[in-house]
Structure formats: structure tokens, C-alpha cells
Design an enzyme around this catalytic site. Sequence first.
Site, PDB file in Angstrom:
ATOM      1  N   LYS A  13       0.883  -1.202  -0.008  1.00 26.96           N
ATOM      2  CA  LYS A  13      -0.146   0.076  -0.005  1.00 26.96           C
ATOM      3  C   LYS A  13       0.955   1.338  -0.040  1.00 26.96           C
ATOM      4  O   LYS A  13       0.401   2.148  -0.602  1.00 26.96           O
ATOM      5  CB  LYS A  13      -1.109   0.069   1.102  1.00 26.96           C
ATOM      6  CG  LYS A  13      -0.808  -0.507   2.461  1.00 26.96           C
ATOM      7  CD  LYS A  13      -1.959  -0.369   3.109  1.00 26.96           C
ATOM      8  CE  LYS A  13      -1.482  -0.538   4.814  1.00 26.96           C
ATOM      9  NZ  LYS A  13      -0.495  -1.579   4.950  1.00 26.96           N
ATOM     10  N   ARG A 127      12.451  -6.606   3.401  1.00 22.37           N
ATOM     11  CA  ARG A 127      12.607  -5.215   2.819  1.00 22.37           C
ATOM     12  C   ARG A 127      13.421  -4.252   3.753  1.00 22.37           C
ATOM     13  O   ARG A 127      13.606  -4.314   4.902  1.00 22.37           O
ATOM     14  CB  ARG A 127      11.101  -4.563   2.744  1.00 22.37           C
ATOM     15  CG  ARG A 127      10.335  -4.369   4.082  1.00 22.37           C
ATOM     16  CD  ARG A 127       8.965  -3.720   3.884  1.00 22.37           C
ATOM     17  NE  ARG A 127       8.175  -3.916   5.109  1.00 22.37           N
ATOM     18  CZ  ARG A 127       7.009  -3.488   5.223  1.00 22.37           C
ATOM     19  NH1 ARG A 127       6.161  -3.164   4.253  1.00 22.37           N
ATOM     20  NH2 ARG A 127       6.385  -3.047   6.446  1.00 22.37           N
ATOM     21  N   ARG A 172       1.690  -8.687  13.781  1.00 13.60           N
ATOM     22  CA  ARG A 172       0.942  -7.451  13.081  1.00 13.60           C
ATOM     23  C   ARG A 172      -0.085  -8.188  12.029  1.00 13.60           C
ATOM     24  O   ARG A 172      -1.205  -7.491  11.894  1.00 13.60           O
ATOM     25  CB  ARG A 172       2.008  -6.843  12.258  1.00 13.60           C
ATOM     26  CG  ARG A 172       2.843  -5.853  13.189  1.00 13.60           C
ATOM     27  CD  ARG A 172       3.982  -5.339  12.373  1.00 13.60           C
ATOM     28  NE  ARG A 172       3.942  -4.528  11.113  1.00 13.60           N
ATOM     29  CZ  ARG A 172       4.868  -4.657  10.288  1.00 13.60           C
ATOM     30  NH1 ARG A 172       5.834  -5.075  10.413  1.00 13.60           N
ATOM     31  NH2 ARG A 172       4.690  -3.723   9.162  1.00 13.60           N
TER      32      ARG A 172
HETATM   33  P1  AMP Z   1       2.527   0.805   8.959  1.00  9.85           P
HETATM   34  O1  AMP Z   1       3.674   1.444   8.734  1.00  9.85           O
HETATM   35  O2  AMP Z   1       1.014   1.098   8.544  1.00  9.85           O
HETATM   36  O3  AMP Z   1       2.599  -0.835   8.989  1.00  9.85           O
HETATM   37  O4  AMP Z   1       2.240   1.007  10.820  1.00  9.85           O
HETATM   38  C1  AMP Z   1       3.186   0.426  11.405  1.00  9.85           C
HETATM   39  C2  AMP Z   1       2.929   0.378  13.130  1.00  9.85           C
HETATM   40  O5  AMP Z   1       2.397   1.874  13.472  1.00  9.85           O
HETATM   41  C3  AMP Z   1       1.458  -0.526  13.414  1.00  9.85           C
HETATM   42  O6  AMP Z   1       2.041  -1.837  13.465  1.00  9.85           O
HETATM   43  C4  AMP Z   1       1.188   0.125  14.647  1.00  9.85           C
HETATM   44  O7  AMP Z   1       1.811  -0.045  15.697  1.00  9.85           O
HETATM   45  C5  AMP Z   1       1.326   1.833  14.415  1.00  9.85           C
HETATM   46  N1  AMP Z   1       0.148   2.291  13.678  1.00  9.85           N
HETATM   47  C6  AMP Z   1       0.183   2.974  12.462  1.00  9.85           C
HETATM   48  N2  AMP Z   1      -1.133   3.364  12.145  1.00  9.85           N
HETATM   49  C7  AMP Z   1      -1.919   3.086  13.036  1.00  9.85           C
HETATM   50  C8  AMP Z   1      -3.329   3.251  13.354  1.00  9.85           C
HETATM   51  N3  AMP Z   1      -4.114   3.633  12.470  1.00  9.85           N
HETATM   52  N4  AMP Z   1      -3.753   2.733  14.544  1.00  9.85           N
HETATM   53  C9  AMP Z   1      -3.087   2.228  15.352  1.00  9.85           C
HETATM   54  N5  AMP Z   1      -1.633   2.142  15.163  1.00  9.85           N
HETATM   55  C10 AMP Z   1      -1.290   2.479  14.053  1.00  9.85           C
END
Ligand code: AMP
Length: 219
Positions: A13, A127, A172
Amino acid sequence: MNIVLFGPPGCGKGTQAQLLKEKYGLIHLSTGEVLRHEQAMKTELGLESKRLMEKGLFVPDDLILEMVSNTLDRPECLVGVIFDGVPRTIYQAEALERILSGKKKSLDYVIEILIDDAVLEKRITGRFTCKGCGAGYNDFSKPTKEKGICDVCGSIEFVRRADDTAETVKQRLRMYYEQTRPLTEYYRKKGLYESVDGLLDVGEVAQVINSVIEKRKYT
Ligand code: AMP
């Protein structure tokens, strides 16, 4: 034009959001990226979120929603925003709707990138990114042409996300299926939902997303 892009970690994404940003001039709000930046800057938000992120757990809703609301107040957001990483729960989806309507905005598209878990683990644990220019690579599918040297800027420094370990990936993914996947039904009922096969190559996924956007624009 406001778009939610969602899908399991590693589905691509971030890459697709970047392409949409370039094509339509939208703002790309990656909540994860903002949090990583805050951590690098050692701000209060960064310190509060670090421990949870490293365990693959969610950061508290109020911190995320405040970030969303503040971003939407930026004048560049008039053209539109790609929400990447938010909403992650039904609660956040409802809150996002309230925030948007409070600012006389709404969602136009919600697109889920579908992909198999087996593929994801390799994509995520492999990655890494160039520290100099941000170019993305993968040990398994897209290594640098010359070992240890960035193809784009020649830097020899690279970074890996602290939460891209095999153990954290499992957590995750669990969070994704338990908390985020219900968004599929939620947005389907609202008539906003579309999906794309994340196993296609980057250009093909982008094409499907663009056709979804163009199709809806005229219907
Ligand atoms: P991402 O880069 O989208 O994979 O996000 C990495 C981490 O950031 C996630 O595993 C969460 O710990 C935190 N995080 C990002 N967006 C959110 C959200 N909308 N709600 C809660 N935690 C978030």
C-alpha cells in the site's frame, strides 16, 4: 478526492499510495511513517508509540485521530488525501468519518489490496530502504544491483524497520485479521469498497486502482 488504501502489512500500500500521490497530486498520510519520523526525532508522540510499534501492537486511537485531524487541516489537503494505515479498526473508521464530515469532507474510495500470508512474510522481513534517498529494496525480490550500494544515489547506508522481524510480522498479521479485516464488510455496506489482487506486479495493481477511480468518477 479522499481515498482509504488498506491491506495487510507488506501488501504494497505504501508503494501504491506513492503512485497515487504522483498521479493525482494528493497528500499521502501514512500513519506508520509519521510515527517512525516522530520516533527518529524523539518527540513525545514518538516515545509513546515506539514500544507498542516494536511489538506489532496498535498505538492508542486518540494519538492517531489527532494526527489525522491535524493533517486534514493543512491547506494542501484540499485536493485530497490517501489514508494509508488508517483506519485500522471499525472504531477508527467511524471516527474518521466524523472528522471528515466536521471538515465538510467525505471518503470517495476505499480500496483493499488482497494478498496471501505466505508471500507477505518474505516481503516484509526482506525489505529495506536506502538511508540517503529512501529507495526501497528487498533481499528476496529486489536486491541492490551491487551489494551494499544504492542503485539510485550510491549511498552505502540502509535502514530496516524495527517492526519488520519475523516475530513481529506474525503479531501484525494477527492484528490485521482481527481488527482491520472487518473494514471490508463495513465499507462494502457503505458502497465504497473495492479490492485489487496484490499479487499482480506494481504497475498492474496501479492500473486496477486507477481504473476503479476513473470508473467511479463517471458513474
Ligand atoms: P504501518 O507503517 O502502517 O505498517 O504501521 C506501523 C505500526 O504503526 C503499526 O503496526 C502500529 O503499531 C502503528 N500504527 C500505524 N497506524 C496506526 C493506526 N491507525 N492505529 C494504531 N496503530 C497504528
